[in-house]
Structure formats: structure tokens, C-alpha cells
Design a protein around this motif. Sequence first.
Motif, short mmCIF file in Angstrom:
data_model
loop_
_atom_site.label_atom_id
_atom_site.label_comp_id
_atom_site.label_asym_id
_atom_site.label_seq_id
_atom_site.Cartn_x
_atom_site.Cartn_y
_atom_site.Cartn_z
N VAL A 22 -27.21 55.18 92.99
CA VAL A 22 -26.91 56.29 92.08
C VAL A 22 -28.08 56.54 91.15
CG1 VAL A 22 -25.46 56.96 90.13
CG2 VAL A 22 -24.40 56.07 92.18
N THR A 57 -29.12 61.97 88.44
CA THR A 57 -28.01 61.08 88.12
C THR A 57 -28.56 59.78 87.53
OG1 THR A 57 -27.98 60.06 90.31
CG2 THR A 57 -26.54 61.96 89.98
N ALA A 60 -26.83 55.86 86.38
CA ALA A 60 -25.71 54.96 86.14
C ALA A 60 -25.85 54.40 84.73
CB ALA A 60 -25.69 53.84 87.16
N VAL A 77 -21.35 57.48 85.13
CA VAL A 77 -22.55 58.12 85.67
C VAL A 77 -22.84 59.38 84.88
CG1 VAL A 77 -23.61 59.12 87.72
CG2 VAL A 77 -21.99 57.26 87.98
#
Length: 143
Positions: free
Chosen positions: A72, A78, A80, A92
Motif C-alpha cells: 500500500v 496512498t 499506510a 490508509v
Amino acid sequence: MSERRWGLARRTVVRTGRVLRFVGYFAVRLLQANLVVAWEILTPGCRLCPAVVRVPLRAVTEGEIAAVTLAVSLTPGTLALAVHRDPVALSVHGMYAADPVAFRRKVAELERWVLAAVRPVDHPPQSRRRPRRRCPDPTRRWR
């Protein structure tokens, strides 16, 4: 060849195929995300819709959770932010998360691909709970 060797050979071929499919999927997704972010930089206007979304995970072990978190975070747009333990979930931050349900679906799809690549071929069903680790009491003094 013995039955055991055939099983090992089959598992090796299946695992290799899963890893290669994940690498291909992730490469395409990485390219798409880079193009979207580059387009956002090059064109005026603001199509950003940042949000922090909590995504429930199906990952069971610490290694699986780490692999999903890394995948991710490696995807442009994106990041995390946190791993929640009970129930297992991932917070996220997404640059393009106007629809939280669709964003959750994309992260869940990435998780499915990661788990297919890292789990053993003869993995037990998804319903298996992760074994609990005992954490030391933070108020206890170490001697």
C-alpha cells in the motif's frame, strides 16, 4: 519420483506463478498510479480528494500484515498510516479517495493479490484467527 517430491514441485510451480502474477499486477497498478499523480502535477486544477480510510484486513500473520502495508505504501497516492490490532485493520491515506467504499475495494484487491503471493499453497481457510502475542505490561519494571 516420490509423492513428496511431486508435492514440493507442484507447490513451487504454483507459488512461482502466484508471485509472478502479483508482480505483473503491481507493476501495472504502480504505472497507473504514477501516471495519475504525474497528470495531477502537470495540469492545473485540483482533482484531489484526500481522505483517511480504515480498511479491514484478512491478513493473519505479522509478515502478511507487513507485506500488505508495504504494498500500500509503495503505491503512489496512498500511504499506510497505522495498523490496528483488534480487529485487524489498516488506516490508509489516499489522495483520490472521494468514494471511501471504492477506495476500500481497491486496497482490499491489492491485499488479495499480496496474500495470494505470500501465503503457502496449502493455506488453511480465511477464518483462522491470528495467534495472539503476549505484550509485556508497560507499567512493569524490567530487572
